[in-house]
Design a protein around this motif. Structure first.
Motif, PDB file in Angstrom:
ATOM      1  N   ARG A   2      47.566  30.413 -14.854  1.00 42.94           N
ATOM      2  CA  ARG A   2      48.632  31.131 -14.158  1.00 42.94           C
ATOM      3  C   ARG A   2      49.776  31.436 -15.113  1.00 42.94           C
ATOM      4  O   ARG A   2      50.384  32.492 -15.046  1.00 42.94           O
ATOM      5  N   HIS A   3      50.097  30.517 -15.990  1.00 46.52           N
ATOM      6  CA  HIS A   3      51.162  30.691 -16.969  1.00 46.52           C
ATOM      7  C   HIS A   3      50.830  31.859 -17.898  1.00 46.52           C
ATOM      8  O   HIS A   3      51.707  32.669 -18.213  1.00 46.52           O
ATOM      9  N   ALA A   4      49.579  31.985 -18.295  1.00 48.21           N
ATOM     10  CA  ALA A   4      49.143  33.081 -19.172  1.00 48.21           C
ATOM     11  C   ALA A   4      49.250  34.417 -18.451  1.00 48.21           C
ATOM     12  O   ALA A   4      49.652  35.426 -19.038  1.00 48.21           O
ATOM     13  N   MET A   8      51.640  37.481 -19.594  1.00 47.95           N
ATOM     14  CA  MET A   8      51.091  38.823 -19.815  1.00 47.95           C
ATOM     15  C   MET A   8      51.869  39.852 -18.984  1.00 47.95           C
ATOM     16  O   MET A   8      52.136  40.961 -19.432  1.00 47.95           O
ATOM     17  N   GLY A   9      52.241  39.470 -17.782  1.00 50.91           N
ATOM     18  CA  GLY A   9      53.030  40.362 -16.928  1.00 50.91           C
ATOM     19  C   GLY A   9      54.396  40.631 -17.521  1.00 50.91           C
ATOM     20  O   GLY A   9      54.884  41.767 -17.538  1.00 50.91           O
TER      21      GLY A   9
END
Length: 110
Positions: A2-4, A8-9
């Motif tokens: 989720r952190h990745a 990316m967002g």
């Protein structure tokens, strides 16, 4: 994971967001008034200037013509011929001798 996805967002948003470019300031547009000499002056000389006044003032000011250098008759004939042939000045052939004579008398060179 989720952190990745969040990273990316954030990175995509940063890349897609337009950044201000260096912009030059537009030049100021101002109006200018120019005083031009009046163009209603006739060639001096009375009736001797009729042919040049009637034919040449449509394109030239008297002042412009009278400030030309002194030229021999052959050169003035050539100049008047150039106005007729090259620039299509609507000068009647019967006026050409009077125009040339006027130019020679006022701006002629021997």
């Amino acid at each position: 994971m989720r952190h990745a996805t969040i990273m990316m967002g954030v990175l995509s948003a940063a890349l897609l967001t337009s950044t201000p470019a260096w912009v030059q300031q537009a030049p100021a547009i101002t109006s200018t008034t120019v005083e031009l000499p009046s163009g209603d002056q006739l060639f001096p000389g009375g009736s001797d200037a009729d042919a040049i006044n009637n034919n040449c003032l449509a394109c030239h000011s008297a002042d412009m013509v009278l400030n030309q250098p002194a030229l021999p008759k052959a050169a003035w004939e050539s100049e008047v011929g150039k106005m007729i042939k090259t620039y299509r000045a609507p000068i009647d052939e019967s006026d050409v001798p009077a125009i040339v004579d006027y130019l020679v008398k006022t701006k002629g060179k021997t």
